[in-house]
Design a protein around this motif. Structure first.
Motif, PDB file in Angstrom:
ATOM      1  N   LYS A  28      17.597  11.496 -36.263  1.00 58.84           N
ATOM      2  CA  LYS A  28      17.575  12.880 -36.539  1.00 58.84           C
ATOM      3  C   LYS A  28      17.882  13.196 -37.912  1.00 58.84           C
ATOM      4  O   LYS A  28      17.327  13.955 -38.515  1.00 58.84           O
ATOM      5  CB  LYS A  28      18.250  13.672 -35.474  1.00 58.84           C
ATOM      6  CG  LYS A  28      17.516  13.760 -34.118  1.00 58.84           C
ATOM      7  CD  LYS A  28      18.509  14.435 -33.401  1.00 58.84           C
ATOM      8  CE  LYS A  28      17.824  14.405 -31.737  1.00 58.84           C
ATOM      9  NZ  LYS A  28      18.637  15.132 -30.754  1.00 58.84           N
ATOM     10  N   PHE A  29      19.065  12.667 -38.369  1.00 58.28           N
ATOM     11  CA  PHE A  29      19.531  12.921 -39.844  1.00 58.28           C
ATOM     12  C   PHE A  29      18.434  12.626 -40.705  1.00 58.28           C
ATOM     13  O   PHE A  29      17.934  13.311 -41.910  1.00 58.28           O
ATOM     14  CB  PHE A  29      20.909  12.257 -40.138  1.00 58.28           C
ATOM     15  CG  PHE A  29      21.331  12.528 -41.392  1.00 58.28           C
ATOM     16  CD1 PHE A  29      21.851  13.543 -41.835  1.00 58.28           C
ATOM     17  CD2 PHE A  29      21.292  11.404 -42.550  1.00 58.28           C
ATOM     18  CE1 PHE A  29      22.170  13.847 -43.137  1.00 58.28           C
ATOM     19  CE2 PHE A  29      21.650  11.353 -43.701  1.00 58.28           C
ATOM     20  CZ  PHE A  29      22.151  12.542 -44.095  1.00 58.28           C
ATOM     21  N   ALA A  30      17.833  11.331 -40.652  1.00 62.95           N
ATOM     22  CA  ALA A  30      16.765  10.786 -41.481  1.00 62.95           C
ATOM     23  C   ALA A  30      15.737  11.640 -41.806  1.00 62.95           C
ATOM     24  O   ALA A  30      15.068  12.000 -42.576  1.00 62.95           O
ATOM     25  CB  ALA A  30      16.485   9.361 -41.253  1.00 62.95           C
ATOM     26  N   ASN A  31      15.194  12.037 -40.439  1.00 58.17           N
ATOM     27  CA  ASN A  31      14.052  12.952 -40.166  1.00 58.17           C
ATOM     28  C   ASN A  31      14.317  14.249 -41.041  1.00 58.17           C
ATOM     29  O   ASN A  31      13.424  14.899 -41.754  1.00 58.17           O
ATOM     30  CB  ASN A  31      13.503  13.207 -38.924  1.00 58.17           C
ATOM     31  CG  ASN A  31      12.987  11.991 -38.326  1.00 58.17           C
ATOM     32  OD1 ASN A  31      12.309  11.050 -38.866  1.00 58.17           O
ATOM     33  ND2 ASN A  31      13.119  11.661 -37.112  1.00 58.17           N
ATOM     34  N   THR A  32      15.717  14.917 -40.767  1.00 54.22           N
ATOM     35  CA  THR A  32      15.896  16.062 -41.459  1.00 54.22           C
ATOM     36  C   THR A  32      15.744  15.980 -43.055  1.00 54.22           C
ATOM     37  O   THR A  32      15.194  16.735 -43.828  1.00 54.22           O
ATOM     38  CB  THR A  32      17.533  16.421 -41.129  1.00 54.22           C
ATOM     39  OG1 THR A  32      17.083  16.806 -39.637  1.00 54.22           O
ATOM     40  CG2 THR A  32      17.819  17.887 -41.809  1.00 54.22           C
ATOM     41  N   VAL A  33      16.524  14.729 -43.695  1.00 56.82           N
ATOM     42  CA  VAL A  33      16.338  14.576 -44.912  1.00 56.82           C
ATOM     43  C   VAL A  33      15.006  14.439 -45.526  1.00 56.82           C
ATOM     44  O   VAL A  33      14.636  14.976 -46.337  1.00 56.82           O
ATOM     45  CB  VAL A  33      17.046  13.433 -45.459  1.00 56.82           C
ATOM     46  CG1 VAL A  33      17.095  13.002 -47.046  1.00 56.82           C
ATOM     47  CG2 VAL A  33      18.692  13.574 -45.065  1.00 56.82           C
ATOM     48  N   PHE A  42      25.897  12.666 -44.445  1.00 57.26           N
ATOM     49  CA  PHE A  42      26.206  11.985 -43.225  1.00 57.26           C
ATOM     50  C   PHE A  42      27.215  11.229 -43.232  1.00 57.26           C
ATOM     51  O   PHE A  42      27.456  10.175 -44.029  1.00 57.26           O
ATOM     52  CB  PHE A  42      24.867  11.384 -42.826  1.00 57.26           C
ATOM     53  CG  PHE A  42      24.820  10.963 -41.401  1.00 57.26           C
ATOM     54  CD1 PHE A  42      24.596  11.953 -40.440  1.00 57.26           C
ATOM     55  CD2 PHE A  42      25.001   9.734 -40.952  1.00 57.26           C
ATOM     56  CE1 PHE A  42      24.340  11.571 -39.064  1.00 57.26           C
ATOM     57  CE2 PHE A  42      25.013   9.278 -39.434  1.00 57.26           C
ATOM     58  CZ  PHE A  42      24.742  10.161 -38.567  1.00 57.26           C
ATOM     59  N   ILE A  43      28.575  11.527 -42.741  1.00 55.07           N
ATOM     60  CA  ILE A  43      29.852  10.989 -42.849  1.00 55.07           C
ATOM     61  C   ILE A  43      30.039   9.906 -41.643  1.00 55.07           C
ATOM     62  O   ILE A  43      29.884  10.414 -40.392  1.00 55.07           O
ATOM     63  CB  ILE A  43      30.890  11.452 -42.786  1.00 55.07           C
ATOM     64  CG1 ILE A  43      30.856  12.300 -44.270  1.00 55.07           C
ATOM     65  CG2 ILE A  43      32.018  10.970 -42.817  1.00 55.07           C
ATOM     66  CD1 ILE A  43      32.005  13.392 -44.428  1.00 55.07           C
ATOM     67  N   LEU A  44      30.234   8.726 -41.549  1.00 51.74           N
ATOM     68  CA  LEU A  44      30.556   7.765 -40.615  1.00 51.74           C
ATOM     69  C   LEU A  44      31.871   7.228 -40.527  1.00 51.74           C
ATOM     70  O   LEU A  44      32.262   6.730 -41.615  1.00 51.74           O
ATOM     71  CB  LEU A  44      29.570   6.592 -40.417  1.00 51.74           C
ATOM     72  CG  LEU A  44      28.017   7.041 -40.497  1.00 51.74           C
ATOM     73  CD1 LEU A  44      27.038   5.519 -40.668  1.00 51.74           C
ATOM     74  CD2 LEU A  44      27.314   7.347 -39.082  1.00 51.74           C
ATOM     75  N   MET A  73      19.107   4.744 -44.549  1.00 53.32           N
ATOM     76  CA  MET A  73      18.702   4.379 -46.072  1.00 53.32           C
ATOM     77  C   MET A  73      17.388   4.224 -46.235  1.00 53.32           C
ATOM     78  O   MET A  73      16.579   4.658 -46.717  1.00 53.32           O
ATOM     79  CB  MET A  73      19.651   4.010 -46.834  1.00 53.32           C
ATOM     80  CG  MET A  73      21.001   4.767 -47.045  1.00 53.32           C
ATOM     81  SD  MET A  73      22.338   4.051 -48.043  1.00 53.32           S
ATOM     82  CE  MET A  73      22.304   2.411 -48.096  1.00 53.32           C
ATOM     83  N   ARG A  74      17.093   3.005 -45.216  1.00 55.05           N
ATOM     84  CA  ARG A  74      15.776   2.679 -45.435  1.00 55.05           C
ATOM     85  C   ARG A  74      14.771   3.590 -44.699  1.00 55.05           C
ATOM     86  O   ARG A  74      13.658   3.570 -45.263  1.00 55.05           O
ATOM     87  CB  ARG A  74      15.889   1.319 -44.597  1.00 55.05           C
ATOM     88  CG  ARG A  74      14.319   0.512 -44.288  1.00 55.05           C
ATOM     89  CD  ARG A  74      14.496  -0.774 -43.571  1.00 55.05           C
ATOM     90  NE  ARG A  74      13.519  -1.352 -43.664  1.00 55.05           N
ATOM     91  CZ  ARG A  74      13.026  -2.370 -44.784  1.00 55.05           C
ATOM     92  NH1 ARG A  74      14.130  -2.319 -45.775  1.00 55.05           N
ATOM     93  NH2 ARG A  74      11.952  -3.003 -44.992  1.00 55.05           N
TER      94      ARG A  74
END
Length: 132
Positions: free
Chosen positions: A56-61, A69-71, A87-88
């Motif tokens: 979801k985060f990747a799609n938002t970006v 995004f902190i892991l 990132m990919r």
């Protein structure tokens, strides 16, 4: 004169090299270059949820919204692998013929940066020492 197939092969190789070059600049280990959401294995419900949130985060970006995004977590929980997947996904675009996310998105030029908390802390300390 090259055939259409030879030209397509050359273009794919060029895109792959460009993607690899840009991925390496992200600051993440080279061993993660082939990580993607399709190959990210989850062994717990928590990892499955994190993978879903990562997608979801990747799609938002990719929609143009800039986020961080902190892991965090224990060693070996998949933080770096998930970061590589994100990132990919952000840096790649889907190949219309194969469906593989292997082609660098040359239109949008997304870039990513992987940084460890210790590196951020050290950078802040160093900046403070210059400020007096």
């Amino acid at each position: 004169m090259k055939t259409k197939k030879e030209i397509e092969k050359w273009e794919k190789e060029q895109e792959s090299e460009l993607f690899s070059k840009n991925f390496k600049k992200c600051g993440i280990g080279e061993r993660y270059i082939n990580m993607c959401f399709d190959t990210f294995r989850t062994s717990s419900e928590q990892q499955r949820i994190l993978k879903e949130k990562g997608c979801k985060f990747a799609n938002t970006v990719k929609e143009g919204i800039t986020l961080i995004f902190i892991l965090y977590g224990d060693v070996g929980t998949g933080k770096t692998a998930l970061a590589a997947c994100i990132m990919r996904d952000v840096m790649a675009t889907e190949n219309n013929t194969t469906g593989n996310k292997e082609r660098f998105n040359v239109c949008n030029h997304f870039t990513c940066r992987y940084t460890k908390a210790l590196d951020i802390t050290n950078a802040i300390k160093q900046a403070q020492s210059f400020g007096g």
